[in-house]
Write a protein that holds these residues in place. Structure first.
Motif, PDB file in Angstrom:
ATOM      1  N   LEU A 270       0.859  -1.160  -0.003  1.00  0.00           N
ATOM      2  CA  LEU A 270       0.020   0.172   0.117  1.00  0.00           C
ATOM      3  C   LEU A 270       0.942   1.299  -0.043  1.00  0.00           C
ATOM      4  N   ARG A 271       0.416   2.470  -0.644  1.00  0.00           N
ATOM      5  CA  ARG A 271       0.986   3.513  -0.464  1.00  0.00           C
ATOM      6  C   ARG A 271       0.122   4.137   0.722  1.00  0.00           C
ATOM      7  N   LEU A 272       0.668   4.522   1.866  1.00  0.00           N
ATOM      8  CA  LEU A 272       0.195   5.020   3.119  1.00  0.00           C
ATOM      9  C   LEU A 272       0.194   6.443   3.411  1.00  0.00           C
ATOM     10  N   THR A 273      -0.775   7.052   3.814  1.00  0.00           N
ATOM     11  CA  THR A 273      -0.581   8.511   4.376  1.00  0.00           C
ATOM     12  C   THR A 273      -1.415   8.530   5.467  1.00  0.00           C
ATOM     13  N   LEU A 274      -0.621   8.965   6.747  1.00  0.00           N
ATOM     14  CA  LEU A 274      -1.219   8.965   7.911  1.00  0.00           C
ATOM     15  C   LEU A 274      -1.505  10.441   8.260  1.00  0.00           C
ATOM     16  N   LEU A 275      -2.498  10.995   8.707  1.00  0.00           N
ATOM     17  CA  LEU A 275      -2.785  12.316   8.980  1.00  0.00           C
ATOM     18  C   LEU A 275      -3.353  12.508  10.717  1.00  0.00           C
ATOM     19  N   VAL A 276      -2.939  13.221  11.351  1.00  0.00           N
ATOM     20  CA  VAL A 276      -3.402  13.207  12.767  1.00  0.00           C
ATOM     21  C   VAL A 276      -3.322  14.654  13.086  1.00  0.00           C
ATOM     22  N   PRO A 277      -4.458  15.330  13.163  1.00  0.00           N
ATOM     23  CA  PRO A 277      -4.510  16.527  13.692  1.00  0.00           C
ATOM     24  C   PRO A 277      -4.697  16.475  15.403  1.00  0.00           C
ATOM     25  N   ALA A 278      -3.525  17.016  15.849  1.00  0.00           N
ATOM     26  CA  ALA A 278      -3.250  17.046  17.419  1.00  0.00           C
ATOM     27  C   ALA A 278      -3.253  18.347  18.112  1.00  0.00           C
ATOM     28  N   VAL A 279      -4.284  18.521  19.118  1.00  0.00           N
ATOM     29  CA  VAL A 279      -4.733  19.577  19.675  1.00  0.00           C
ATOM     30  C   VAL A 279      -5.102  19.388  21.213  1.00  0.00           C
ATOM     31  N   GLU A 280      -5.120  20.293  22.030  1.00  0.00           N
ATOM     32  CA  GLU A 280      -5.718  20.327  23.428  1.00  0.00           C
ATOM     33  C   GLU A 280      -7.122  21.264  23.136  1.00  0.00           C
ATOM     34  N   ASN A 281      -8.329  20.855  23.135  1.00  0.00           N
ATOM     35  CA  ASN A 281      -9.370  21.699  23.382  1.00  0.00           C
ATOM     36  C   ASN A 281      -9.417  22.355  24.748  1.00  0.00           C
ATOM     37  N   ALA A 282      -8.652  23.651  24.923  1.00  0.00           N
ATOM     38  CA  ALA A 282      -8.739  24.066  26.162  1.00  0.00           C
ATOM     39  C   ALA A 282      -9.480  25.503  26.377  1.00  0.00           C
ATOM     40  N   ILE A 283      -9.573  25.902  27.592  1.00  0.00           N
ATOM     41  CA  ILE A 283     -10.072  27.153  28.039  1.00  0.00           C
ATOM     42  C   ILE A 283      -9.036  28.309  28.038  1.00  0.00           C
ATOM     43  N   GLY A 284      -9.167  29.424  27.224  1.00  0.00           N
ATOM     44  CA  GLY A 284      -8.482  30.629  27.500  1.00  0.00           C
ATOM     45  C   GLY A 284      -8.912  31.759  26.880  1.00  0.00           C
ATOM     46  N   PRO A 285      -8.156  32.864  26.919  1.00  0.00           N
ATOM     47  CA  PRO A 285      -8.899  34.106  26.267  1.00  0.00           C
ATOM     48  C   PRO A 285      -9.027  34.069  24.777  1.00  0.00           C
ATOM     49  N   ASN A 286      -8.330  33.303  24.172  1.00  0.00           N
ATOM     50  CA  ASN A 286      -8.739  33.320  22.766  1.00  0.00           C
ATOM     51  C   ASN A 286      -9.398  31.947  22.382  1.00  0.00           C
ATOM     52  N   ALA A 287     -10.014  31.269  23.295  1.00  0.00           N
ATOM     53  CA  ALA A 287     -10.462  30.118  22.766  1.00  0.00           C
ATOM     54  C   ALA A 287     -11.751  30.309  21.964  1.00  0.00           C
ATOM     55  N   TYR A 288     -12.116  29.427  21.114  1.00  0.00           N
ATOM     56  CA  TYR A 288     -13.254  29.529  20.137  1.00  0.00           C
ATOM     57  C   TYR A 288     -14.509  29.475  20.695  1.00  0.00           C
ATOM     58  N   ARG A 289     -15.553  30.003  20.290  1.00  0.00           N
ATOM     59  CA  ARG A 289     -16.373  30.511  21.020  1.00  0.00           C
ATOM     60  C   ARG A 289     -17.681  30.055  20.090  1.00  0.00           C
ATOM     61  N   PRO A 290     -18.924  29.534  21.224  1.00  0.00           N
ATOM     62  CA  PRO A 290     -20.169  29.216  20.608  1.00  0.00           C
ATOM     63  C   PRO A 290     -20.808  30.431  19.674  1.00  0.00           C
ATOM     64  N   GLY A 291     -21.337  30.307  18.450  1.00  0.00           N
ATOM     65  CA  GLY A 291     -21.738  31.356  17.761  1.00  0.00           C
ATOM     66  C   GLY A 291     -20.740  31.835  16.972  1.00  0.00           C
ATOM     67  N   GLU A 292     -19.606  31.578  16.936  1.00  0.00           N
ATOM     68  CA  GLU A 292     -18.438  31.954  15.896  1.00  0.00           C
ATOM     69  C   GLU A 292     -18.776  31.348  14.695  1.00  0.00           C
ATOM     70  N   VAL A 293     -18.259  31.670  13.422  1.00  0.00           N
ATOM     71  CA  VAL A 293     -18.196  31.146  12.387  1.00  0.00           C
ATOM     72  C   VAL A 293     -16.584  30.983  11.720  1.00  0.00           C
ATOM     73  N   ILE A 294     -16.402  29.528  11.764  1.00  0.00           N
ATOM     74  CA  ILE A 294     -14.954  29.621  11.359  1.00  0.00           C
ATOM     75  C   ILE A 294     -14.682  28.891   9.940  1.00  0.00           C
ATOM     76  N   ALA A 295     -13.694  28.969   9.414  1.00  0.00           N
ATOM     77  CA  ALA A 295     -13.313  28.696   7.985  1.00  0.00           C
ATOM     78  C   ALA A 295     -12.713  27.372   8.213  1.00  0.00           C
ATOM     79  N   THR A 296     -12.971  26.483   7.043  1.00  0.00           N
ATOM     80  CA  THR A 296     -12.198  25.206   6.997  1.00  0.00           C
ATOM     81  C   THR A 296     -11.429  25.207   5.628  1.00  0.00           C
ATOM     82  N   ARG A 297     -10.388  24.219   5.504  1.00  0.00           N
ATOM     83  CA  ARG A 297      -9.652  24.074   4.381  1.00  0.00           C
ATOM     84  C   ARG A 297     -10.625  23.666   2.974  1.00  0.00           C
ATOM     85  N   LYS A 298     -11.645  23.122   3.205  1.00  0.00           N
ATOM     86  CA  LYS A 298     -12.528  22.909   2.075  1.00  0.00           C
ATOM     87  C   LYS A 298     -13.247  24.107   1.738  1.00  0.00           C
TER      88      LYS A 298
END
Length: 458
Positions: A270-298
Motif C-alpha cells: 500500500l501507499r500509506l498516508t497517516l494524518l493526525v490533527p493533534a490539539v488540546e481543546n482548552a479554555i483561554g482568552p482566545n478560545a473559540y466561542r459558541p456562535g462563531e463562524v470558522i473557516a475550513t480547508r474545504k
C-alpha cells in the motif's frame, strides 16, 4: 514511547509444564483419556472446562500441568485469562492445536499479560507461553494493540500534541517513512484554519502530523485519527465526570497510528498516508466561542453551535486534505460521540461508510477476527440538524441521532465518489476483564487490518 510489550513468551521451552487447552464440548473425551488420579482430582474440583476457567494438575513434587477452559477457539480473549490465572513459569500447549488456534492463543496470551506499568510497578509476573515458534504477524498485531493502550493510558501531561508528534516521528523513522508537522500559526498559512481554531487556546500549539510511506504504484490509503489530547469541552465546558477520562480523546489518533505501524510492519503493498490533527481543546482568552463562524480547508463555513463538538472540527480539515490526495480509500478513527456509546455501549464501535462493499468487508473482517464493529446509517435527511442560518453548516445543533449527524458532518468533507469509512470508537475499558484491563483499548483495529489485508494482499 515504545509499546510496552509484555513479557509473555518463554524463549526456551525446556522445563515448560504442559497446558491442556479445552472446550466444554471436548472436555469429557479428553478427561476419559487421563489417568484415574487426574480424573478424580478434576471431578473433585467440579472442573468442566467452562470458558475462562482453569485447573492445576497435581504431580510428584507439586504442579505437573494445568488445564484451561476456553470458549470460541478463534477468539483471542478466550485465552487471555491464562497468563494471570496460572502460576509463574513457562507453559507449553499440549495436544494437537491447529496453526490458526496456536496463533490466536499467542495473541490472546499477550493481551492477557499486558500491564501499563509506566507509573506503577510491582505485581506478579505473568505466566509465559512456550511455543515452538512465534507467529511474526501476531507479534505485529499485539504490538499495535499495546500501542493503542499505552498511548491512551498515558496522561496528557506526558501525551500532549508535542509528544504525539514525537510518536509519529519515531514511527516514521523506524519504517523509513517521510514525516511532516505543521505547527501553530503555520496551520493558518497552510490553510488548516479549523485545526488552529480548536487548538489555539492551549499553551501547547496545535499541529497536523503527516506520515507518508510506500510506493506510488500501489493503492493509496489515507488513515486519519482524531488527536484531541485533552478535551475540556472548551467554553461549553464538560462537567467533572465527563472530563475525568478525556486524556483518552486522542484514542482515534492512537488507533490510526497503531494501524499505520501495523501496515508498515506487515509489508502490505500500500501507499500509506497517516494524518493526525493533534490539539488540546482548552479554555483561554482566545478560545473559540459558541456562535462563531470558522473557516475550513474545504471552504465550507461552519457555525459553532457547541465547542465540545470539536473532534469533527479538527477532522474536517484533515479529511479535506485526504480528499485532495485522490486516494483509493480513506479511513478515519475518532472518539467522536457519546451518542455512539449510548446506542452501542463500550465494546461495539459504530461504523459509518459511504460504500456498501467497504462496510461489508469491514463487518466480515470483524466477524473473522472476533473484533466486531456495527454499521450505523448515514441517514442524510438528518443533515437538517446541522443547519445554520449564517454559515454553510453548523457543527452540532440537536440531541437527536448524535453519532449519525457527526458522521454526516465528516462526510461533507470527503470528495464524492471516494470510498470512506468512519469508526466512532470508545477506545476504553471502564472495568477490567481477562485480557481487557481497565483503561485504553484497541477496538476495531484488528478488523480494520484484516479488511485491508483481504483487499490488498495481492
Amino acid at each position: 514511547m515504545t509499546a510496552s510489550l509484555p513479557t509473555a513468551y518463554a524463549e526456551d521451552a525446556s522445563g515448560a509444564r504442559p497446558l491442556h487447552v479445552l472446550t466444554a464440548a471436548g472436555y469429557e473425551a479428553w478427561l476419559a483419556s487421563q489417568p484415574e488420579a487426574t480424573r478424580a482430582w478434576l471431578q473433585a474440583q467440579q472442573f468442566k472446562a467452562g470458558a475462562g476457567t482453569h485447573a492445576l494438575l497435581p504431580g510428584e513434587g507439586g504442579v505437573a500441568g494445568a488445564a484451561i477452559g476456553i470458549g470460541d477457539p478463534l477468539d483471542a480473549y478466550s485465552y487471555a485469562h491464562a497468563p494471570t490465572a496460572l502460576p509463574e513459569g513457562a507453559w507449553a500447549p499440549a495436544g494437537d492445536l491447529s496453526a490458526e488456534h496456536l496463533a490466536t492463543l499467542q495473541l490472546g496470551w499477550g493481551l492477557g499479560a499486558y500491564r501499563f506499568a509506566r507509573y506503577k510497578s510491582g505485581g506478579r509476573a505473568p505466566a509465559r507461553l512456550a511455543l515452538a515458534a512465534l507467529d511474526p504477524l501476531q507479534g505485529h498485531v499485539l504490538e499495535a494493540c499495546v500501542r493503542v493502550r499505552d498511548l491512551v493510558n498515558t496522561p496528557t501531561e506526558d501525551m500532549g500534541p508535542e509528544q504525539l508528534e514525537a510518536e509519529v516521528r519515531a514511527l516514521a523513522q523506524a519504517h523509513g517513512a517521510r514525516f511532516e508537522s505543521i505547527v501553530g500559526d503555520e496551520l493558518l498559512a497552510k490553510n488548516f484554519p479549523a485545526i488552529h481554531a480548536v487548538g489555539r487556546a492551549s499553551h501547547r500549539a496545535p499541529r497536523l502530523l503527516r506520515l507518508d510511506h510506500g510506493d506510488d504504484a500501489h493503492p493509496h490509503l489515507v488513515v486519519v485519527g482524531k488527536g484531541v489530547c485533552f478535551d475540556t469541552g472548551g467554553l461549553d465546558i464538560k462537567p467533572a465526570d465527563g472530563m475525568r477520562n478525556m486524556k483518552k480523546d486522542m484514542g482515534g489518533a492512537a488507533h490510526a497510528i497503531a494501524l499505520a505501524g501495523l501496515l508498515m510492519a506487515s509489508g502490505l503493498k500500500l501507499r500509506l498516508t497517516l494524518l493526525v490533527p493533534a490539539v488540546e481543546n482548552a479554555i483561554g482568552p482566545n478560545a473559540y466561542r459558541p456562535g462563531e463562524v470558522i473557516a475550513t480547508r474545504k471552504g465550507v463555513s461552519v457555525e459553532i453551535d457547541n465547542t465540545d463538538a470539536e473532534g469533527r472540527i479538527v477532522l474536517c480539515d484533515a479529511l479535506a486534505l485526504a480528499g485532495e490526495l485522490s486516494p483509493a480509500l480513506i479511513l478515519d478513527f475518532a472518539t467522536l460521540t457519546g451518542a455512539a456509546r449510548i446506542a452501542l455501549g463500550p465494546d461495539l464501535p459504530a461504523l459509518f461508510a459511504n460504500d456498501d462493499a467497504l462496510a461489508g468487508d469491514w463487518l466480515s473482517a470483524g466477524e473473522r477476527m472476533r473484533d466486531p464493529v456495527w454499521r450505523m446509517p448515514l441517514w442524510r435527511p438528518y443533515l437538517r440538524y446541522l443547519t445554520s442560518h449564517i454559515a454553510d453548516m453548523a457543527n452540532a445543533g440537536s440531541r437527536m441521532a448524535g453519532a449519525v449527524t457527526a458522521a454526516l458532518y465528516l462526510e461533507r468533507f470527503v470528495p464524492e465518489g471516494t470510498p470512506w469509512a468512519h469508526l466512532d470508537v470508545y477506545a476504553w475499558n471502564d472495568s477490567a476483564r481477562p485480557g481487557r484491563p481497565a483503561g485504553g483499548e484497541a477496538l476495531g483495529l484488528r478488523a480494520a487490518f484484516e479488511m485491508l489485508r483481504a483487499r490488498y494482499a495481492g
